[in-house]
Every structure is written in C-alpha cells, then in structure tokens.
Motif scaffolding. Sequence first.
Motif, PDB file in Angstrom:
ATOM      1  N   HIS A  89       1.993   5.309  -6.815  1.00 33.56           N
ATOM      2  CA  HIS A  89       1.467   4.048  -5.998  1.00 33.56           C
ATOM      3  C   HIS A  89       0.819   4.517  -4.775  1.00 33.56           C
ATOM      4  CE1 HIS A  89       4.265   1.882  -8.550  1.00 33.56           C
ATOM      5  NE2 HIS A  89       3.469   0.735  -8.253  1.00 33.56           N
ATOM      6  N   ILE A  90      -0.020   4.229  -4.247  1.00 33.26           N
ATOM      7  CA  ILE A  90      -0.889   4.593  -2.978  1.00 33.26           C
ATOM      8  C   ILE A  90      -0.853   3.268  -1.942  1.00 33.26           C
ATOM      9  CG2 ILE A  90      -2.848   5.796  -2.000  1.00 33.26           C
ATOM     10  CD1 ILE A  90      -3.725   6.205  -5.055  1.00 33.26           C
ATOM     11  N   TRP A  91      -0.236   3.408  -0.573  1.00 36.15           N
ATOM     12  CA  TRP A  91      -0.688   2.503   0.326  1.00 36.15           C
ATOM     13  C   TRP A  91      -1.859   2.743   1.068  1.00 36.15           C
ATOM     14  CZ3 TRP A  91       3.376   1.472   5.009  1.00 36.15           C
ATOM     15  CH2 TRP A  91       3.006   0.241   5.451  1.00 36.15           C
ATOM     16  N   LEU A  92      -2.901   2.235   0.994  1.00 34.52           N
ATOM     17  CA  LEU A  92      -3.890   2.512   1.876  1.00 34.52           C
ATOM     18  C   LEU A  92      -4.231   1.892   3.041  1.00 34.52           C
ATOM     19  CD1 LEU A  92      -6.701   1.823  -1.198  1.00 34.52           C
ATOM     20  CD2 LEU A  92      -5.447   4.131  -0.721  1.00 34.52           C
ATOM     21  N   MET A  93      -4.833   2.474   4.150  1.00 34.81           N
ATOM     22  CA  MET A  93      -4.816   1.826   5.484  1.00 34.81           C
ATOM     23  C   MET A  93      -6.057   2.496   6.366  1.00 34.81           C
ATOM     24  SD  MET A  93      -1.294   2.365   7.468  1.00 34.81           S
ATOM     25  CE  MET A  93      -0.446   1.859   6.149  1.00 34.81           C
ATOM     26  N   ASP A  94      -6.725   1.922   7.396  1.00 31.63           N
ATOM     27  CA  ASP A  94      -7.489   2.513   8.260  1.00 31.63           C
ATOM     28  C   ASP A  94      -6.572   3.083   9.600  1.00 31.63           C
ATOM     29  OD1 ASP A  94     -10.134   2.275   6.982  1.00 31.63           O
ATOM     30  OD2 ASP A  94      -9.956   0.237   7.528  1.00 31.63           O
ATOM     31  N   ASP A  95      -7.183   4.155  10.238  1.00 34.62           N
ATOM     32  CA  ASP A  95      -6.509   4.375  11.283  1.00 34.62           C
ATOM     33  C   ASP A  95      -6.039   3.529  12.600  1.00 34.62           C
ATOM     34  OD1 ASP A  95      -8.916   4.535  12.331  1.00 34.62           O
ATOM     35  OD2 ASP A  95      -9.244   6.395  12.634  1.00 34.62           O
ATOM     36  N   ASP A  96      -6.884   2.338  12.413  1.00 31.68           N
ATOM     37  CA  ASP A  96      -6.533   1.423  13.538  1.00 31.68           C
ATOM     38  C   ASP A  96      -5.767   0.366  12.907  1.00 31.68           C
ATOM     39  OD1 ASP A  96      -8.503   0.201  11.764  1.00 31.68           O
ATOM     40  OD2 ASP A  96      -9.997  -0.348  13.223  1.00 31.68           O
ATOM     41  N   THR A  97      -5.023   0.430  11.802  1.00 29.55           N
ATOM     42  CA  THR A  97      -4.058  -0.491  11.552  1.00 29.55           C
ATOM     43  C   THR A  97      -2.633  -0.287  11.841  1.00 29.55           C
ATOM     44  OG1 THR A  97      -5.454  -0.513   9.256  1.00 29.55           O
ATOM     45  CG2 THR A  97      -3.228  -1.337   9.151  1.00 29.55           C
ATOM     46  N   VAL A  98      -2.031  -1.206  12.478  1.00 28.83           N
ATOM     47  CA  VAL A  98      -0.475  -1.109  12.878  1.00 28.83           C
ATOM     48  C   VAL A  98       0.226  -2.289  11.896  1.00 28.83           C
ATOM     49  CG1 VAL A  98       0.979  -1.110  14.852  1.00 28.83           C
ATOM     50  CG2 VAL A  98      -1.401  -0.607  15.217  1.00 28.83           C
TER      51      VAL A  98
END
Length: 293
Positions: A89-98
């Motif tokens: 599984h992969i949890w994707l996010m941008d660097d401006d996600t908190v």
Amino acid sequence: MSEIKLLTLIITYNRLPLLKECIQAVLGQSWNSFDILVIDNHSTDGTWKYLQTLEGKGDISFLRLEQNTGGSGGFHIGIREALRRGYSHIWLMDDDTVPDIHAAERLLSAERLLGEYGFLVSLPVWKDGSLCKMNLPLPGQFRREKGRILQEGLLPVRKATFVSMLLKADIVREVGLPIREFFIWGDDQEYTERISKKYKCYLVLSSVVQHKTKNNLGSDISTDSPERIERYYYAYRNELYIAKRNGILSLGFYFVRAFYSLIKILLFSKEKKWTRVLWLFRGMIAGFFFVPQ
C-alpha cells in the motif's frame, strides 16, 4: 492491519518549512507502522541538506531527482519505487499536507472494512478548518451506497487529488502509473478517474488532513496571482488531452469551459490580462499535439 506493508510517499519541491511540518505530522500518527519515502524534485532551498540530516533516523528514506519533474513526475517515480521495494500500500501526499493524528489509522480502518476498492482519500481542509476548495473529490454514484455512507462515513468518489490518498500496489499494477509528462495539473484527476472506471473509490470523512495552500479560492486563471499564470499552460494542455481521450462530449465541455475562462479574463482580470490570455491559448494549442506515453 498487520498484513499491510505501507509506504508514505511525500513529494517536495522548494517548500522546506512545510515539508518539515508534513514529516512531523506523519511521524506523529496514531498508527505509524509504515516507512516514509520523500522524493525531492531537485529543490534549491536547502531541502536536500535537511533530508540528509534524517539519514538513519527511523524508517525515512529519500531520493533526489536530477531535475524538477513536477508533481506528476515525482508521483510517477515514487509510486514506481514503492512497487520495486515490495510495498503493498502507498499513502500519497504533497509536502504542504498536514495529516490529523488519526488520518492514517482511519484510512486503514476503511481499507479493512471495504476489502475491494480502487483508492481511498482523506477529507481535505484549509488552514482555517473550512473545506479546501481546490482538493474536494468529485462525488461518484450513490445508489446502493447510502447505508454505508451513513454508517461508516464513506462517500463514493470518482476523482480526487494526491493530497492524501491510500492506494494499493495491486491496483497500480493493473492500471499503470500516473502520467509523468503532465508535469503538473490534472495528473491526479486523470489517474483517479482511470481507477474509478474499474473500481469503487471512497472519501473517508473521518480521515482529515490540512492542505496549506496560500489561499482557499480554488484555481481560476482570471483571478490567480501573476506569478502562477504560467502554470495554467499545463492545465489547458493536459485537460485537452484528457478531453480528447474521453470523447466528443467531454471535448465539447472543455471548449465551453475554456471560452468561459477567456470571457472572465477579458471582463474581470485586473492585471496581466493579455498574459493570461496568452497562456490559455498556448496551453490549448499544445494540447492538440500532446501525446504522453
């Protein structure tokens, strides 16, 4: 959840303060049995030096690209690397996600509940707690899902962004990777629609993340700040490619939206009016010839 081998994938470019906050929030998750991979899109603000200070600390790894490939290239490369390393599984996010402290746990609780699905996404809110307009998923068909929505807090969706998305490796192997040539804009929309055409996909309302964009106005070439105008080249190019692929009706809607944007620029833009028009048409023209792999 013990059978899940999860990688948290963060894509970053020149936003070191936000990246630090993102990593801190990820490390503070209530369910944190996962590794972290940060893809540095050739940042020039000290990001790479900071990442090197994390070497050997916990389960964080990082990869610096030789050039800025945009969010599209970063997610393409990062997801491919996750498959190569054997994650399920992969949890994707941008660097401006908190992410909220329970964001991962509640995505994984929904994963355990559902079994078969295409992707799961968190509820994106802005800095003031209101819904983040730029990242709201596009609802899917409700039909027989009403009971599940009420009981489990799951909302069927067919398009979403990579702000906080849980993706299974098996799905990637079936549908392929995001289109890296998009650079920015529309890669997540195209990819999630590609998945939702085959599988039911859901917004997990109890999994909340804060997306720290500069404003909460959505994307509008007629009102966006001057330094962001050139980015719309990719918007109109990539969206035309998607519309061509989806057929004549989608193509018609594309040109209606583009014409509406042009009218808004001419009537309401207060600065850089002709620059906005120029980038809109440049993107449209490029879209006629754009054929990514």
